[in-house]
Design an enzyme around this catalytic site. Structure first.
Site, PDB file in Angstrom:
ATOM      1  N   ARG A  44       0.834  -1.208   0.000  1.00 36.35           N
ATOM      2  CA  ARG A  44       0.000   0.000   0.000  1.00 36.35           C
ATOM      3  C   ARG A  44       0.872   1.264   0.000  1.00 36.35           C
ATOM      4  O   ARG A  44       2.021   1.220   0.440  1.00 36.35           O
ATOM      5  CB  ARG A  44      -0.894   0.013   1.245  1.00 36.35           C
ATOM      6  CG  ARG A  44      -1.897  -1.128   1.255  1.00 36.35           C
ATOM      7  CD  ARG A  44      -2.485  -1.328   2.628  1.00 36.35           C
ATOM      8  NE  ARG A  44      -1.460  -1.757   3.578  1.00 36.35           N
ATOM      9  CZ  ARG A  44      -1.697  -2.048   4.853  1.00 36.35           C
ATOM     10  NH1 ARG A  44      -2.916  -1.945   5.323  1.00 36.35           N
ATOM     11  NH2 ARG A  44      -0.716  -2.430   5.657  1.00 36.35           N
ATOM     12  N   LYS A  99       2.416 -16.273  13.892  1.00 33.93           N
ATOM     13  CA  LYS A  99       2.203 -17.596  14.513  1.00 33.93           C
ATOM     14  C   LYS A  99       1.993 -18.695  13.481  1.00 33.93           C
ATOM     15  O   LYS A  99       2.392 -19.833  13.680  1.00 33.93           O
ATOM     16  CB  LYS A  99       1.051 -17.571  15.517  1.00 33.93           C
ATOM     17  CG  LYS A  99      -0.252 -16.945  15.061  1.00 33.93           C
ATOM     18  CD  LYS A  99      -0.323 -15.479  15.395  1.00 33.93           C
ATOM     19  CE  LYS A  99      -1.412 -14.762  14.621  1.00 33.93           C
ATOM     20  NZ  LYS A  99      -2.388 -14.141  15.464  1.00 33.93           N
ATOM     21  N   GLU A 123       8.609 -14.132  20.054  1.00 35.82           N
ATOM     22  CA  GLU A 123       7.878 -13.912  21.304  1.00 35.82           C
ATOM     23  C   GLU A 123       6.446 -13.434  21.051  1.00 35.82           C
ATOM     24  O   GLU A 123       5.505 -13.833  21.735  1.00 35.82           O
ATOM     25  CB  GLU A 123       8.634 -12.880  22.161  1.00 35.82           C
ATOM     26  CG  GLU A 123       8.021 -12.580  23.502  1.00 35.82           C
ATOM     27  CD  GLU A 123       7.909 -13.816  24.396  1.00 35.82           C
ATOM     28  OE1 GLU A 123       8.947 -14.349  24.785  1.00 35.82           O
ATOM     29  OE2 GLU A 123       6.770 -14.230  24.697  1.00 35.82           O
ATOM     30  N   ASP A 195      -6.192 -20.376  15.159  1.00 36.18           N
ATOM     31  CA  ASP A 195      -5.149 -19.483  15.695  1.00 36.18           C
ATOM     32  C   ASP A 195      -4.690 -19.985  17.073  1.00 36.18           C
ATOM     33  O   ASP A 195      -3.489 -20.049  17.357  1.00 36.18           O
ATOM     34  CB  ASP A 195      -5.716 -18.055  15.791  1.00 36.18           C
ATOM     35  CG  ASP A 195      -4.723 -17.074  16.371  1.00 36.18           C
ATOM     36  OD1 ASP A 195      -3.797 -16.677  15.656  1.00 36.18           O
ATOM     37  OD2 ASP A 195      -4.870 -16.715  17.562  1.00 36.18           O
ATOM     38  N   LYS A 199      -0.923 -21.418  18.303  1.00 38.93           N
ATOM     39  CA  LYS A 199      -0.217 -20.912  19.491  1.00 38.93           C
ATOM     40  C   LYS A 199       0.054 -22.052  20.468  1.00 38.93           C
ATOM     41  O   LYS A 199       1.112 -22.081  21.114  1.00 38.93           O
ATOM     42  CB  LYS A 199      -1.035 -19.800  20.133  1.00 38.93           C
ATOM     43  CG  LYS A 199      -1.076 -18.543  19.264  1.00 38.93           C
ATOM     44  CD  LYS A 199      -2.137 -17.578  19.723  1.00 38.93           C
ATOM     45  CE  LYS A 199      -2.108 -16.279  18.919  1.00 38.93           C
ATOM     46  NZ  LYS A 199      -3.295 -15.456  19.146  1.00 38.93           N
ATOM     47  N   GLY A 299      -3.683  -6.811  19.496  1.00 38.30           N
ATOM     48  CA  GLY A 299      -3.706  -5.347  19.387  1.00 38.30           C
ATOM     49  C   GLY A 299      -2.326  -4.828  19.034  1.00 38.30           C
ATOM     50  O   GLY A 299      -1.306  -5.482  19.282  1.00 38.30           O
TER      51      GLY A 299
HETATM   52  N1  HSE Z   1      -6.295 -12.841  16.127  1.00 34.77           N
HETATM   53  C1  HSE Z   1      -5.348 -13.002  17.176  1.00 34.77           C
HETATM   54  C2  HSE Z   1      -6.089 -13.054  18.489  1.00 34.77           C
HETATM   55  C3  HSE Z   1      -4.364 -11.871  17.145  1.00 34.77           C
HETATM   56  O1  HSE Z   1      -7.260 -12.637  18.496  1.00 34.77           O
HETATM   57  O2  HSE Z   1      -5.552 -13.499  19.489  1.00 34.77           O
HETATM   58  C4  HSE Z   1      -3.197 -12.028  18.089  1.00 34.77           C
HETATM   59  O3  HSE Z   1      -2.452 -13.175  17.824  1.00 34.77           O
END
Ligand code: HSE
Length: 402
Positions: A44, A99, A123, A195, A199, A299
């Site tokens: 962008r 991640k 991290e 997600d 993690k 965030g």
């Molecule tokens: N979408 C992810 C969450 C962002 O809501 O945890 C941070 O890894």
């Protein structure tokens, strides 16, 4: 001067640049040299701070010898994977919040980094601003770590909190979470638990030596089937519904077991009060007992804090990357289908049929429905009993009991 390039200037990348500029003096004091952003890579046409070159061309970064640290905050793997590989092979340190890339290709990227004498740090990939990977790999490494329970997805925790506390509808809460920059490009990654699964794989790798690259094998259920009725059922039993990522080590078998699932979390549990976008991760070690890490899980600024923390580590050890924990052999995954657990399930219909099918259960009223909490039993036995019961009564989707 230590040259930095930031690839991907969305929610996290822009936060990283902001922090490097706003905390410049502090960071120079901490690292002993100025961390200067030379490039921002994005497709962008963005406004960039003075002195920073905005480029759409990755080669600009790769070919500029002044760039010593590359920040990869692009997300996804399509471009992030080859670009990260090329940077590491060219002797650049790479720091990331990605991640998906770490969970899918982390083992390979770490070994490339090692072969080239550079760092690959991530991290920010788990727990947003919460320090968790480094504490597991360094501060807790004297312990045998045996169990992890965490709320590791900020968006779904935010959605569940908004729905429970304010009665906000799922689509409205999701819209607000998107506006706040919490949600993945594909919201299904949050809502369906992928997600959180990535993690969990990263945490299990750090804590137990689980292999990175095959996180799809971890049984995963997201929150798309969680209803207001489930929240009422959890409240009737004195708790709340949370999306939990769980892992434990089966030490005698040298395997690990994990899952991501909506859970009933009783009010006495430390994870009960983790609301909104906050994440928390509880880790059990044989000497330290339980430790809980808590903070904002998503965030711009919190995640940037973790990325810049990694940049500081790299800058403090540019020529001799700090040695990270390495495991002699990967610990294999075992889904452990017979592991004991309890379930909480909503139902309407014949209470006696429920009592007969689930010996030792407790039943409570919740609005127009009832909810049953089972006694502890092997997971496969419980699943079969619930399956058989579904022909006699109308059942909601089961919650695991934490
Ligand atoms: N979408 C992810 C969450 C962002 O809501 O945890 C941070 O890894």
């Amino acid at each position: 001067m230590i040259g930095v390039a930031v690839m991907g200037c969305g929610v996290v990348g822009s936060g990283v640049v902001e922090m490097l500029i706003e905390n410049r003096e502090l960071l120079t004091g901490t690292t002993g040299d100025e961390l200067r952003v030379l490039y921002m890579l994005d497709l962008r046409d963005l406004d960039v701070p003075e002195g920073v070159v905005l480029t759409k061309n990755f080669e600009d970064i790769l070919n500029d010898e002044r760039v010593q640290i590359v920040v990869e905050t692009m997300g996804g793997t399509r471009f992030a994977y080859p670009y990260t590989k090329q940077c590491l092979e060219a002797g650049r340190h790479v720091v990331t919040s990605n991640k998906e890339l770490v969970a899918d290709h982390g083992d390979e990227l770490l070994s490339i980094a090692k072969a080239h004498g550079v760092s690959y740090l991530y991290e920010a990939s788990t727990g947003g601003g919460i320090p968790i990977i480094r504490p597991i790999q360094q501060d807790l490494r004297a312990n045998k770590l045996s169990e992890i329970n965490g709320i590791v997805n900020g968006s779904t925790n935010y959605l569940l909190t908004e729905m429970r506390e304010k009665g906000v509808s799922f689509p409205a809460a999701l819209g607000e979470a998107k506006r706040l920059g919490y949600v993945e490009a594909n919201p299904a990654a949050d809502v369906e638990g992928w997600d959180a699964r990535r993690k969990l794989a990263i945490l299990a790798n750090a804590a137990f030596g689980a292999k990175l690259g095959d996180n799809q094998i971890i049984p995963t259920t997201g929150i798309s089937a969680v209803t207001e009725g489930d929240m009422n059922a959890a409240a009737a039993f004195g708790g709340a519904v949370k999306l939990i990522a769980h892992a434990h080590l089966n030490e005698s078998e040298n395997t690990w077991t994990g899952w991501v699932h909506p859970c009933f979390v009783p009010s006495a549990h430390p994870l009960y009060n983790v609301n909104d976008v906050f994440n928390a991760i509880m880790v059990h070690g044989n000497f330290v007992d339980n430790v809980m890490f808590f903070g904002r899980g998503a965030g711009s600024k919190p995640t940037a804090s973790a990325v810049v923390g990694d940049i500081v580590e790299v800058a403090q050890s540019l020529d001799a990357p700090r040695k990270r924990l390495e495991y002699a052999s990967p610990v294999a995954f075992d889904a452990a289908p017979s592991a004991p657990r309890r379930l909480l399930v909503r139902f309407t219909g014949d209470e006696n049929a429920v009592k007969a099918a689930l010996p030792g259960c407790i039943i409570k009223e919740c609005g127009d429905e009832k909810a049953v909490m089972t006694a502890e039993a092997p997971a496969d036995v419980l699943n079969s009993a619930v399956q058989a019961l579904s022909s006699a009564v109308q059942l909601g989707a089961p919650l695991f009991v934490l």
